[in-house]
Scaffold this motif. Structure first.
Motif: not given
Length: 531
Positions: A275, A279, A403, A406
């Motif tokens: 992640l 990001d 996850i 997200h």
């Protein structure tokens, strides 16, 4: 009006707070939304039919961003596996392997290659050859009545390579690359929403990054997106994600990561690293989304775990190698010692592999059992002619939960409907999100989860009038009981339908009514919106 849902708790797909309202449907669209406590003089809508929705949540229909119903929609008008979950749209053509575009040779080869996913198709007249013809076939299915749920399609890069190059592990020639560009462009022009890849499946995995980048440039020119099953979910998983991010940024193409997870022992607890990578790219302007299913095991075909060199040349070449003792021993060594690329670079642990389905009825005794070693696996591959499907118990619950929170997450079942004991995600993904991960575990709020399953995928698919409960939007809707909604599918009984989802509408028509599948076929092919 045709229909009014009275006193529904509307979770509109935006992620905002729910509200109580009457929602009126007319002509297949949402005609009016009158919130509780509306200003004086605002009359409650009336209709030829009024449904009391007290205690029920009304949301947009769920979008399955990763489905393997390419032949199931043609084979089974009921398709209760998805309709009963509240799925109103599936995205097909996944993992780089599907049935268009093809010529006669390629169609025969792809049918063999993914028999474990969809059956061999011998019960159907596979008379299309182009993407447009396949989409037309969906529209005209079942005597012209249509299909159970809506369907969008991705041009499968592995099939395209099979068509233009064959099964050889080599770079494409200039003329072959031009032909692949042409096939991808034609598929997008005919209505595909993007392109998929299966980069641990042959022959798509033989494509170098330069080739994939060139095809992604074509996808980008049409406003589509690239959906790769990337090169590893095990050893080297982060590098495989980085590869896809870099490749699509170079091509200027939107990226949607298929069943984006971190599996095998080497990746336990490493979801935050993935992640962070995403990001950083998102903050730099990349257009990225992903989908996951809310389970830890994966599912694929048994032949998929073999090293890629063993699959070069196609299914018959694989069988020939498996019959040869010396070559079979090389395959075993790659699987058990070095870790094959088909098994994501990780040495296989046979105890994690469970047989989900076979195509030969004489082998049914193996279904539900773990594979007890290479000798059994080899015998199954040969006797079942590569048609065996498996569950692979290699996931991690903490990664799954991390996850799914997200900001670009969406839901995808990756549901394989073939086999006696398929993965329960095929019948249970969406109620599993709502029942287990929202109500029981509180991983997501109800409003946030519905947004993940509706408006986010609709935005990725560039659907301007779906994915929200809004006036003027298409009436693809789900009514469910937030207190009882749950997946009925289990590993022991994977074909059990969910509970707590009494009504599902597509185009304003009931496909599920009072918890029962109607005979309505309101689904159609959803074609790419012009860029």
């Amino acid at each position: 009006m045709d229909l009014v849902f009275r006193d529904a708790e509307v979770v509109d797909g935006s992620g905002g707070p729910s509200y109580r309202a009457d929602v009126a449907i007319d002509g297949g669209r949402i005609a009016a939304i009158v919130k509780e406590g509306a200003a004086a003089g605002c009359q409650r809508p009336t209709a030829r039919r009024v449904v009391d929705a007290e205690g029920l949540v009304l949301s947009p229909g769920f979008v399955d961003m990763h489905a393997h119903s390419d032949l199931a929609l043609l084979r089974d008008p009921d398709h209760g596996a998805k309709a009963a979950q509240g799925v109103t749209l599936e995205v097909l053509g996944q993992d780089g392997l599907s049935y268009a575009p093809v010529d006669d040779r390629t169609l025969g080869e792809v049918r063999r290659a993914i028999t474990g996913w969809n059956g061999d198709g011998s019960d159907l007249d596979l008379d299309w050859r182009t993407v447009g013809e396949y989409l037309d076939r969906l529209d005209g299915a079942h005597g012209g009545r249509g299909i159970a749920v809506n369907a969008a399609y991705l041009v499968p890069q592995g099939t395209v390579r099979m068509y233009a190059v064959g099964w050889e592990d080599r770079p494409a020639t200039a003329s072959e690359l031009d032909r692949m560009r042409q096939l991808v462009a034609e598929g997008l022009e005919q209505g595909a929403v993007g392109m998929s890849s299966g980069l641990t499946y042959t022959p798509g995995m033989y494509a170098p990054d330069s080739e994939l980048t060139e095809l992604c440039r074509v996808v980008a020119a049409y406003g589509g997106y690239y959906c790769p099953h990337h090169r590893s979910y095990g050893a080297g998983a982060l590098q495989a994600y980085e590869e896809m991010v870099a490749l699509t940024r170079e091509a200027g193409c939107a990226l949607h990561l298929a069943h984006a997870t971190m599996n095998f022992g080497v990746n336990k607890g490493r979801a935050p690293e993935l992640l962070a990578l995403l990001d950083e790219a998102l903050d730099a302007g990349a257009d990225i989304s992903l989908d996951t299913y809310p389970y830890t095991p994966g599912s694929t075909t048994l032949v998929a775990v073999l090293p890629s060199w063993a699959s070069e040349g196609g299914p018959e070449a694989v069988l020939t190698r498996l019959r040869d003792e010396e070559t079979a021993e090389r395959i075993r060594h790659h699987l058990e010692v070095t870790g094959s690329d088909g098994c994501h670079g990780v040495p296989v642990d046979w105890d994690t592999i469970e047989i989900a389905g076979v195509t030969d009825p004489g082998l049914v005794e193996h279904v539900g059992r773990r594979v007890d070693g290479w000798a059994t696996a080899r015998r199954l591959l040969l006797d079942d002619r590569l048609g065996t499907t498996i569950l692979q118990h290699v996931g991690h619950e903490e990664n799954v939960r991390t996850i799914m929170r997200h900001r670009v997450h969406t839901g995808g079942s990756d549901g394989i409907l073939q086999g006696l004991k398929p993965h329960p995600r095929a019948y249970g993904t969406f109620p599993e999100y709502l029942g287990r991960y929202v109500r029981e575990l509180g991983v997501l709020s109800l409003e946030e989860c519905v947004a993940h399953l509706t408006s986010r995928p609709a935005a990725r698919l560039r659907l301007p009038d779906r994915g929200l409960v809004r006036e003027g939007y298409v009436a693809d809707l789900v009514l469910f009981d937030p207190h009882t909604v749950a997946s009925g599918a289990t590993y022991a009984a994977p074909r059990t339908l969910p509970k707590g989802i009494p009504h599902v509408l597509i185009d304003g028509r009931f496909v599920m009514e009072d918890g029962r599948r109607t005979d309505v076929l309101a689904g159609r092919a959803i074609r790419r919106s012009p860029a």
